[in-house]
Design an enzyme around this catalytic site. Structure first.
Site, mmCIF file in Angstrom:
data_model
loop_
_atom_site.group_PDB
_atom_site.id
_atom_site.type_symbol
_atom_site.label_atom_id
_atom_site.label_comp_id
_atom_site.label_asym_id
_atom_site.label_seq_id
_atom_site.Cartn_x
_atom_site.Cartn_y
_atom_site.Cartn_z
ATOM 1 C CE LYS A 192 -13.686 8.911 -0.390
ATOM 2 N NZ LYS A 192 -15.120 9.221 -0.576
ATOM 3 C CE LYS A 244 -20.961 7.112 -4.498
ATOM 4 N NZ LYS A 244 -20.626 7.641 -3.150
#
Length: 348
Positions: A171, A267
């Site tokens: 990240k 997703k």
């Protein structure tokens, strides 16, 4: 892989699967806590509310789960309200998995109900979800391990414990992006690595950092800019392929993503369930996109249908089982390198 079979079955399944019998729908929320707070570009997450749906019919129970996210203007209570609003139609047999796609938007509420329909359909028919979808069921699927935003020193320490990982997602979007990248590569020089910015950069920062990411053998940058800034990607230098996450929800997004992104992150909470997720994967593949599967947060009940999708994806980011605190919530095993196939007692 016979995704067309799934679509044909869906197209002809206009009759409710419950044959006018009594159906009961229950929905509840529960809190899923993480082992430790997890920082991304838009904030720090210690846990989230998820919503679980149960569809009951003649002793057969189908289940589904979703994770509403504030970044998409959703939460557990609004999701429960959306589900409650269409519960009478489902319990009367007026809605099935196909017609559901037109009644609710591609969001979390539809995801939980859609996956419950898949589960109960499998149990009532005596067929597995894999069989219904026309897919093979791999016993294991390599999946990444994610490193949240930390200090460079913390990043190096965390990465040192991941020497067996099949791939790493780092990240970015914090204060020390390049230093954290260097920290990972100092201990994992050859592990496949991609980064996720969660819309935390500007175009100038993307163009400035991408060549350095390429030098560090980063194979993909996930969602560098905010979705509304997608047109700016026409000016991106393309040193590293990029993946649409927040910018990609369902098939209707593909036209504006083509030529700007090389991958799409699918997703189920964005597609509104496995039905649209499989259709999106097929449509994206036909257009030449690489396919990634990701998740919000959830228990094994959410990971199981995502595992089905993962079987046809190039990049798999389903490491939630590694970070949820309660062992009872994990459901699908992630051994630090790969996911192991779930049992029919969990879902499908």
């Amino acid at each position: 892989m016979i995704l067309l079979e799934m679509q044909v079955l869906a197209d002809i399944a206009e009759t409710a699967i419950f044959e006018d019998q009594m159906v009961k729908l229950l929905a509840r929320k529960k809190y899923v806590e993480l082992t430790q707070p997890f920082r991304v570009a838009f904030g720090t997450i210690a846990g989230l509310d998820v919503v679980e749906v149960e569809l009951s019919h003649e002793g057969v129970v189908g289940r589904g789960e979703c994770c509403p996210m504030a970044i998409y203007g959703q939460d557990a209570d609004t999701t429960l309200a959306e589900i409650a609003a269409i519960t009478p139609q489902i319990e009367s047999g007026d809605l099935d998995r196909t017609s559901l796609q037109k009644v609710l938007p591609a969001q979390s509420a539809r995801n939980a109900i859609d996956c419950a329909f898949w589960d109960v359909e499998a149990k009532l028919s005596g067929r597995s979800v894999w069989d219904i979808a026309g897919l093979e069921a791999p016993s294991i699927i390599p999946s990444d391990v994610t490193i949240g935003i930390m200090t460079p020193e913390e990043t190096a320490t965390f990465a040192a414990g991941l020497c067996g990982a099949s791939s790493i997602k780092l990240k970015l979007g914090g204060e020390h992006d390049l230093e954290c990248l260097a920290a990972v590569r100092s201990v994992l020089p050859d592990t496949p690595l991609f980064v996720d910015v969660n819309a935390g950069w500007t175009l100038d920062r993307l163009n400035a950092l991408a060549p350095q990411l390429a030098d560090a053998k980063v194979f993909m940058i996930e969602q560098p800019l905010a979705p509304q800034d997608d047109p700016q990607l026409d000016e991106y230098g393309r040193a590293v392929p990029i993946c649409a996450d927040e910018s990609c929800h369902d098939r209707s997004d593909l036209d504006r993503l083509e030529g700007r992104y090389q991958y799409v992150n699918i997703k189920l909470d964005k597609t509104g369930g496995l039905t649209e997720a499989l259709a999106l994967a097929e449509a994206a593949r036909q257009r030449g996109f690489g396919i990634m599967v990701g998740c919000m947060l959830g228990t094994g009940l959410a990971m199981a249908p995502a595992y089905v999708l993962a079987s046809i994806c190039d990049v798999v980011d389903l490491d939630a089982p590694l970070i949820v605190k309660d062992p009872a919530h994990r459901g699908v095993k992630h051994d630090g390198r790969q996911l192991h196939q779930f049992g029919a007692d969990l879902w499908g």
